[in-house]
Motif scaffolding. Structure first.
Motif, PDB file in Angstrom:
ATOM      1  N   GLY A 262      35.257  28.660  45.876  1.00  0.00           N
ATOM      2  CA  GLY A 262      35.192  28.968  47.297  1.00  0.00           C
ATOM      3  C   GLY A 262      35.553  30.412  47.584  1.00  0.00           C
ATOM      4  O   GLY A 262      34.913  31.074  48.406  1.00  0.00           O
ATOM      5  N   GLN A 263      36.571  30.904  46.883  1.00  0.00           N
ATOM      6  CA  GLN A 263      36.972  32.290  47.102  1.00  0.00           C
ATOM      7  C   GLN A 263      35.888  33.263  46.663  1.00  0.00           C
ATOM      8  O   GLN A 263      35.596  34.237  47.369  1.00  0.00           O
ATOM      9  CB  GLN A 263      38.269  32.580  46.330  1.00  0.00           C
ATOM     10  CG  GLN A 263      38.797  33.981  46.546  1.00  0.00           C
ATOM     11  CD  GLN A 263      40.035  34.238  45.712  1.00  0.00           C
ATOM     12  OE1 GLN A 263      39.976  34.934  44.702  1.00  0.00           O
ATOM     13  NE2 GLN A 263      41.161  33.671  46.123  1.00  0.00           N
ATOM     14  N   GLN A 264      35.266  33.005  45.523  1.00  0.00           N
ATOM     15  CA  GLN A 264      34.220  33.899  45.036  1.00  0.00           C
ATOM     16  C   GLN A 264      33.039  33.950  46.016  1.00  0.00           C
ATOM     17  O   GLN A 264      32.504  35.020  46.312  1.00  0.00           O
ATOM     18  CB  GLN A 264      33.722  33.449  43.659  1.00  0.00           C
ATOM     19  CG  GLN A 264      32.639  34.336  43.062  1.00  0.00           C
ATOM     20  CD  GLN A 264      33.100  35.769  42.920  1.00  0.00           C
ATOM     21  OE1 GLN A 264      34.085  36.053  42.234  1.00  0.00           O
ATOM     22  NE2 GLN A 264      32.398  36.689  43.554  1.00  0.00           N
ATOM     23  N   GLU A 269      30.272  36.883  50.583  1.00  0.00           N
ATOM     24  CA  GLU A 269      29.881  36.878  52.003  1.00  0.00           C
ATOM     25  C   GLU A 269      30.618  37.963  52.784  1.00  0.00           C
ATOM     26  O   GLU A 269      30.502  38.042  54.000  1.00  0.00           O
ATOM     27  CB  GLU A 269      30.181  35.504  52.632  1.00  0.00           C
ATOM     28  CG  GLU A 269      29.374  34.350  52.075  1.00  0.00           C
ATOM     29  CD  GLU A 269      28.023  34.203  52.738  1.00  0.00           C
ATOM     30  OE1 GLU A 269      27.649  35.109  53.513  1.00  0.00           O
ATOM     31  OE2 GLU A 269      27.349  33.195  52.475  1.00  0.00           O
ATOM     32  N   SER A 270      31.429  38.765  52.068  1.00  0.00           N
ATOM     33  CA  SER A 270      32.238  39.827  52.685  1.00  0.00           C
ATOM     34  C   SER A 270      33.302  39.267  53.623  1.00  0.00           C
ATOM     35  O   SER A 270      33.710  39.927  54.582  1.00  0.00           O
ATOM     36  CB  SER A 270      31.350  40.832  53.445  1.00  0.00           C
ATOM     37  OG  SER A 270      30.455  41.470  52.553  1.00  0.00           O
ATOM     38  N   ILE A 271      33.746  38.039  53.354  1.00  0.00           N
ATOM     39  CA  ILE A 271      34.869  37.466  54.090  1.00  0.00           C
ATOM     40  C   ILE A 271      36.154  37.981  53.443  1.00  0.00           C
ATOM     41  O   ILE A 271      36.323  37.920  52.229  1.00  0.00           O
ATOM     42  CB  ILE A 271      34.817  35.927  54.058  1.00  0.00           C
ATOM     43  CG1 ILE A 271      33.566  35.445  54.797  1.00  0.00           C
ATOM     44  CG2 ILE A 271      36.073  35.318  54.659  1.00  0.00           C
ATOM     45  CD1 ILE A 271      33.317  33.949  54.690  1.00  0.00           C
ATOM     46  N   VAL A 272      37.047  38.493  54.250  1.00  0.00           N
ATOM     47  CA  VAL A 272      38.258  39.137  53.732  1.00  0.00           C
ATOM     48  C   VAL A 272      39.217  38.109  53.143  1.00  0.00           C
ATOM     49  O   VAL A 272      39.541  37.097  53.779  1.00  0.00           O
ATOM     50  CB  VAL A 272      38.968  39.937  54.841  1.00  0.00           C
ATOM     51  CG1 VAL A 272      40.277  40.536  54.320  1.00  0.00           C
ATOM     52  CG2 VAL A 272      38.047  41.040  55.365  1.00  0.00           C
ATOM     53  N   ILE A 273      39.653  38.362  51.909  1.00  0.00           N
ATOM     54  CA  ILE A 273      40.654  37.547  51.233  1.00  0.00           C
ATOM     55  C   ILE A 273      41.893  38.421  51.018  1.00  0.00           C
ATOM     56  O   ILE A 273      41.772  39.551  50.545  1.00  0.00           O
ATOM     57  CB  ILE A 273      40.141  37.052  49.859  1.00  0.00           C
ATOM     58  CG1 ILE A 273      38.807  36.313  50.006  1.00  0.00           C
ATOM     59  CG2 ILE A 273      41.193  36.171  49.184  1.00  0.00           C
ATOM     60  CD1 ILE A 273      38.881  35.009  50.731  1.00  0.00           C
ATOM     61  N   PRO A 274      43.086  37.932  51.371  1.00  0.00           N
ATOM     62  CA  PRO A 274      44.294  38.732  51.117  1.00  0.00           C
ATOM     63  C   PRO A 274      44.370  39.133  49.643  1.00  0.00           C
ATOM     64  O   PRO A 274      44.192  38.276  48.769  1.00  0.00           O
ATOM     65  CB  PRO A 274      45.434  37.780  51.498  1.00  0.00           C
ATOM     66  CG  PRO A 274      44.811  36.831  52.476  1.00  0.00           C
ATOM     67  CD  PRO A 274      43.391  36.657  52.030  1.00  0.00           C
ATOM     68  N   PRO A 275      44.610  40.391  49.347  1.00  0.00           N
ATOM     69  CA  PRO A 275      44.618  40.866  47.951  1.00  0.00           C
ATOM     70  C   PRO A 275      45.518  40.049  47.035  1.00  0.00           C
ATOM     71  O   PRO A 275      45.148  39.767  45.887  1.00  0.00           O
ATOM     72  CB  PRO A 275      45.113  42.309  48.083  1.00  0.00           C
ATOM     73  CG  PRO A 275      44.706  42.724  49.467  1.00  0.00           C
ATOM     74  CD  PRO A 275      44.837  41.492  50.303  1.00  0.00           C
ATOM     75  N   LYS A 276      46.671  39.627  47.516  1.00  0.00           N
ATOM     76  CA  LYS A 276      47.598  38.889  46.659  1.00  0.00           C
ATOM     77  C   LYS A 276      47.090  37.474  46.338  1.00  0.00           C
ATOM     78  O   LYS A 276      47.608  36.822  45.423  1.00  0.00           O
ATOM     79  CB  LYS A 276      48.977  38.811  47.310  1.00  0.00           C
ATOM     80  CG  LYS A 276      49.026  38.009  48.598  1.00  0.00           C
ATOM     81  CD  LYS A 276      50.446  37.962  49.155  1.00  0.00           C
ATOM     82  CE  LYS A 276      50.520  37.124  50.435  1.00  0.00           C
ATOM     83  NZ  LYS A 276      51.907  37.060  50.961  1.00  0.00           N
ATOM     84  N   SER A 277      46.079  37.020  47.081  1.00  0.00           N
ATOM     85  CA  SER A 277      45.544  35.673  46.860  1.00  0.00           C
ATOM     86  C   SER A 277      44.304  35.663  45.979  1.00  0.00           C
ATOM     87  O   SER A 277      43.826  34.598  45.585  1.00  0.00           O
ATOM     88  CB  SER A 277      45.210  35.016  48.208  1.00  0.00           C
ATOM     89  OG  SER A 277      46.354  34.920  49.025  1.00  0.00           O
ATOM     90  N   ILE A 278      43.774  36.827  45.673  1.00  0.00           N
ATOM     91  CA  ILE A 278      42.523  36.901  44.916  1.00  0.00           C
ATOM     92  C   ILE A 278      42.740  36.456  43.470  1.00  0.00           C
ATOM     93  O   ILE A 278      43.671  36.895  42.799  1.00  0.00           O
ATOM     94  CB  ILE A 278      41.940  38.326  44.965  1.00  0.00           C
ATOM     95  CG1 ILE A 278      41.478  38.653  46.392  1.00  0.00           C
ATOM     96  CG2 ILE A 278      40.788  38.474  43.979  1.00  0.00           C
ATOM     97  CD1 ILE A 278      40.911  40.045  46.559  1.00  0.00           C
TER      98      ILE A 278
END
Length: 473
Positions: A262-264, A269-278
């Motif tokens: 889901g994150q990938q 889709e250029s949806i922002v993910i918090p850097p620490k959660s990637i």
């Protein structure tokens, strides 16, 4: 049937995948396409059997021999019109369906070269979009409103079917974009998301409303939705993953498969993910626990990240190669499946049970596994598993749990909706997909548990009929 002897002289030809060294660096679809001439030659192999087992095996009841014949004759428009009668979204099933129809093709039995039904299907729908055969339908409205909760394949099918019948449809989706697991579960290298976008745009032109980032029961109350609509369909899927509650489960580096997938898809889709959660597999030793398609998708994603190594383990025995006498034709064969992701690099192992996660300073370092044996049950029931005592440690920096799904994520939602319609009956879904003889209905994985996209779509069509019958009584 245009060429009754083609199957004797023309062999099965698959489009195949892009070369590994080409596809491993991107998330574009891995499957290639044949040209129109070769595609028509492949369609000519259909024998139009007296008993079409392909039709029997398809949950949607697709009329494969009919549209194969039109395709062979170059009548693409006619082929599309036959296909759309039974399948709402051939662009989805033509890409990701395991092709139950092909496994039951008579040519699968006779020469192990079934007709390329799935590839022919997607070729037809892509030609239909390209040539303008697919046009928005403007139905005459009947004044009744239906809410569909969930925009996965089942929900989209219900919405599409009822909209065409004149109902005013609103689809509620808890995520950022419509599509459900099609959008945030299946990798782009299997299903490009512009394919979903194209269909959603068409459905919007036909009058369907999509409300995203809207959790029913939170952003909108269940009682309000029941009051506002003449019928409500629950199509929330079964997204709760099966967990592995062993020692070390909370170590940093242990994730559910959909956390990665889901994150990938959101990143693409250029949806922002918090850097620490990637989650990034680059340079990591990756272990995937679970041998199904979701596990395979994790393998392909990890390879594209540049993982140092990828291992996939399964607690069950390795399936037979090629043929399994326990699942004879025309049943779907339970045999070893090698996906495009496996071809890109993966060590696969079977008969391994995970015993504990091993870490250092709260960070995952490996997984202790134990070899198991499977023995036939004395009463003929499910095989019995026995531990052998043979243990080892598999080094791992990241683990992805891909062991299936257990129940709908919003199972409490059905109770809320049922209270809103003031039902005093048991909250069960009957054979009509109706909940407690009320204006509530349910379909797809929310009813059956995790299954195939094509089965979710078939459930959606059945539920749409039940809702229409209910509202026209």
């Amino acid at each position: 049937m245009g060429n009754p002897r083609a199957f004797l002289t023309i062999h099965r030809q698959e489009a195949g995948y892009r070369p590994v060294e080409d596809r491993i660096d991107d998330f574009s679809e891995v499957e290639q396409t044949l040209n129109s001439s070769d595609r028509r030659r492949q369609a000519s192999r259909c024998m139009d059997c007296g008993v079409p087992f392909c039709h029997w095996a398809c949950p949607l009841g697709n009329k494969q021999p009919e549209w194969q014949d039109f395709l062979y004759k170059g009548q693409w428009r006619e082929a599309y019109h036959v296909l759309e009668q039974t399948c709402d979204f051939p662009e989805f099933t033509g890409r990701i369906c395991p092709a139950l129809c092909e496994k039951s093709c008579v040519l699968k039995l006779s020469c192990d070269e079934p007709v390329t039904i799935r590839e022919n299907e997607v070729a037809i729908i892509e030609a239909a979009f390209r040539e303008g055969f697919v046009q928005p339908v403007t139905p005459v409205r009947n004044g009744k409103r239906v809410a569909v909760i969930g925009s996965g394949p089942a929900g989209l099918t219900v919405a599409n079917q009822l909209n065409r019948k004149g109902y005013e449809i609103t689809v509620f989706e808890k995520d950022e974009l419509p599509g459900g697991l099609l959008r945030f579960g299946i990798p782009n290298f299997k299903l490009s998301k512009n394919i979903i976008d194209r269909r959603i745009r068409l459905m919007e032109k036909e009058g369907i409303r999509f409300r995203v980032n809207t959790m029913v029961g939170k952003e909108i109350l269940a009682k309000d939705i029941v009051k506002e609509y003449d019928a409500v369909c629950v199509a929330i899927g079964a997204e709760t993953p099966r967990d592995l509650p062993i020692d070390g489960r909370n170590l940093k580096g242990v994730h559910f498969a959909l956390e990665l997938l889901g994150q990938q898809n959101r990143l693409l889709e250029s949806i922002v993910i918090p850097p620490k959660s990637i989650i990034n597999c680059k340079g990591k030793k990756v272990l995937v626990i679970g041998g199904g398609d979701t596990g395979s998708d994790c393998v392909g994603t990890a390879n594209r990240h540049g993982a140092a190594s990828v291992t996939q383990i399964e607690i069950m025995p390795q399936p037979p190669i090629g043929h399994n006498p326990e699942t004879p034709w025309p049943m779907y064969p339970q045999v070893l499946k090698t996906s495009s992701s496996h071809e890109e690099g993966c060590l696969r192992r079977w008969n391994l049970a995970s015993r504990r996660f091993i870490g250092d300073k709260n960070t995952l370092k490996g997984v202790e596994v134990e070899e198991v044996e499977w023995h036939s049950s004395a009463n003929g029931g499910r095989p019995e598993m026995k531990l052998t005592g043979k243990k080892e440690i598999i080094e791992a920096d990241l683990v992805f749990l891909a062991m299936g799904f257990v129940h709908p994520e919003q199972e409490g939602l059905v109770k809320e909706l049922s209270l809103a319609v003031d039902t005093r009956k048991n909250i069960v879904v009957d054979h009509k997909h109706q909940i407690a003889d009320s204006k509530l209905f349910a379909c797809g994985d929310a009813v059956s548990g995790a299954s195939l996209v094509v089965r979710a779509m078939a459930s959606g069509r059945e539920t749409a009929k039940a809702i229409d019958n209910y509202l026209t009584k």
